[in-house]
Write an enzyme that holds these catalytic residues in place. Structure first.
Site, PDB file in Angstrom:
ATOM      1  N   THR A  32     -27.918   5.559 -13.141  1.00  0.00           N
ATOM      2  CA  THR A  32     -28.618   6.485 -14.149  1.00  0.00           C
ATOM      3  C   THR A  32     -30.051   6.960 -13.463  1.00  0.00           C
ATOM      4  O   THR A  32     -29.776   7.168 -12.511  1.00  0.00           O
ATOM      5  CB  THR A  32     -29.063   5.411 -15.313  1.00  0.00           C
ATOM      6  OG1 THR A  32     -29.531   6.313 -16.292  1.00  0.00           O
ATOM      7  CG2 THR A  32     -30.086   4.213 -14.952  1.00  0.00           C
ATOM      8  N   TYR A  33     -30.885   7.419 -14.291  1.00  0.00           N
ATOM      9  CA  TYR A  33     -32.099   7.852 -13.607  1.00  0.00           C
ATOM     10  C   TYR A  33     -33.363   7.335 -14.056  1.00  0.00           C
ATOM     11  O   TYR A  33     -33.421   6.628 -15.527  1.00  0.00           O
ATOM     12  CB  TYR A  33     -32.122   9.495 -13.929  1.00  0.00           C
ATOM     13  CG  TYR A  33     -32.186   9.711 -15.413  1.00  0.00           C
ATOM     14  CD1 TYR A  33     -33.269   9.877 -16.130  1.00  0.00           C
ATOM     15  CD2 TYR A  33     -30.886   9.851 -16.194  1.00  0.00           C
ATOM     16  CE1 TYR A  33     -33.312  10.253 -17.551  1.00  0.00           C
ATOM     17  CE2 TYR A  33     -30.957  10.140 -17.552  1.00  0.00           C
ATOM     18  CZ  TYR A  33     -32.002  10.405 -18.188  1.00  0.00           C
ATOM     19  OH  TYR A  33     -31.974  10.662 -19.415  1.00  0.00           O
ATOM     20  N   SER A  89     -30.863   6.377 -19.393  1.00  0.00           N
ATOM     21  CA  SER A  89     -31.932   6.159 -18.470  1.00  0.00           C
ATOM     22  C   SER A  89     -32.354   4.729 -18.427  1.00  0.00           C
ATOM     23  O   SER A  89     -31.890   3.858 -19.190  1.00  0.00           O
ATOM     24  CB  SER A  89     -33.135   7.243 -18.516  1.00  0.00           C
ATOM     25  OG  SER A  89     -33.933   6.796 -19.776  1.00  0.00           O
ATOM     26  N   GLY A 128     -29.810   3.644 -23.725  1.00  0.00           N
ATOM     27  CA  GLY A 128     -28.633   4.185 -23.936  1.00  0.00           C
ATOM     28  C   GLY A 128     -27.369   3.126 -23.772  1.00  0.00           C
ATOM     29  O   GLY A 128     -27.554   1.990 -23.967  1.00  0.00           O
ATOM     30  N   ALA A 129     -26.198   3.748 -23.269  1.00  0.00           N
ATOM     31  CA  ALA A 129     -24.945   2.941 -23.459  1.00  0.00           C
ATOM     32  C   ALA A 129     -25.041   1.598 -22.314  1.00  0.00           C
ATOM     33  O   ALA A 129     -24.357   0.639 -22.540  1.00  0.00           O
ATOM     34  CB  ALA A 129     -23.809   3.678 -22.885  1.00  0.00           C
ATOM     35  N   ALA A 130     -26.063   1.942 -21.297  1.00  0.00           N
ATOM     36  CA  ALA A 130     -26.292   0.696 -20.274  1.00  0.00           C
ATOM     37  C   ALA A 130     -26.736  -0.521 -21.087  1.00  0.00           C
ATOM     38  O   ALA A 130     -26.592  -1.541 -20.633  1.00  0.00           O
ATOM     39  CB  ALA A 130     -27.004   1.415 -19.311  1.00  0.00           C
TER      40      ALA A 130
END
EC number: 4.1.1.11
Length: 120
Positions: free
Chosen positions: A57-58, A25, A73-75
């Protein structure tokens, strides 16, 4: 026919934090979400002006008035603190709604404080 249209954007926000180990997110100051009309958990695209990365994403609500733009996260491998980003939300509209749509654009300063909110 249904059309996918951009309905809200937070333009040239500065990423304030990145947490690789958070479960995905983007955390966004609730004041910015409200100004743009983006709901918590709504899908958003992030366009990194600094390096060209693009991802989906959100949105998660962050503390009001904090200016937080937190990549989770992965971002966090793609978008780093200090990067300039554009957050865009899209919606699905019927033909009439699409033709009458007035997207919201939130312009912010280097500390992610609202400078201007534009409609249409």
């Amino acid at each position: 026919m249904k059309r996918v249209m951009f309905h809200a954007k937070i333009h040239r926000a500065t990423v304030t934090q990145a947490d690789l180990h958070y479960v995905g997110s983007v955390t966004v100051d609730q004041d910015l979400l409200d100004a743009a009309g983006i709901l918590p958990f709504e899908q958003v695209d992030i366009y990194d002006i600094t390096n060209g990365a693009r991802l989906t994403t959100y949105a998660l609500p962050g503390e009001r008035g904090s200016g937080v733009i937190g990549i989770n996260g992965a971002a966090a491998h793609l978008v780093k603190p200090g990067d300039l980003v554009i957050l865009v939300a899209y919606g699905v509209f019927d033909e009439e709604e699409a033709r009458n749509l007035k997207p919201t654009v939130v312009l912010v300063d280097e500390r992610n404080r609202i400078l201007e909110v534009r409609k249409g």
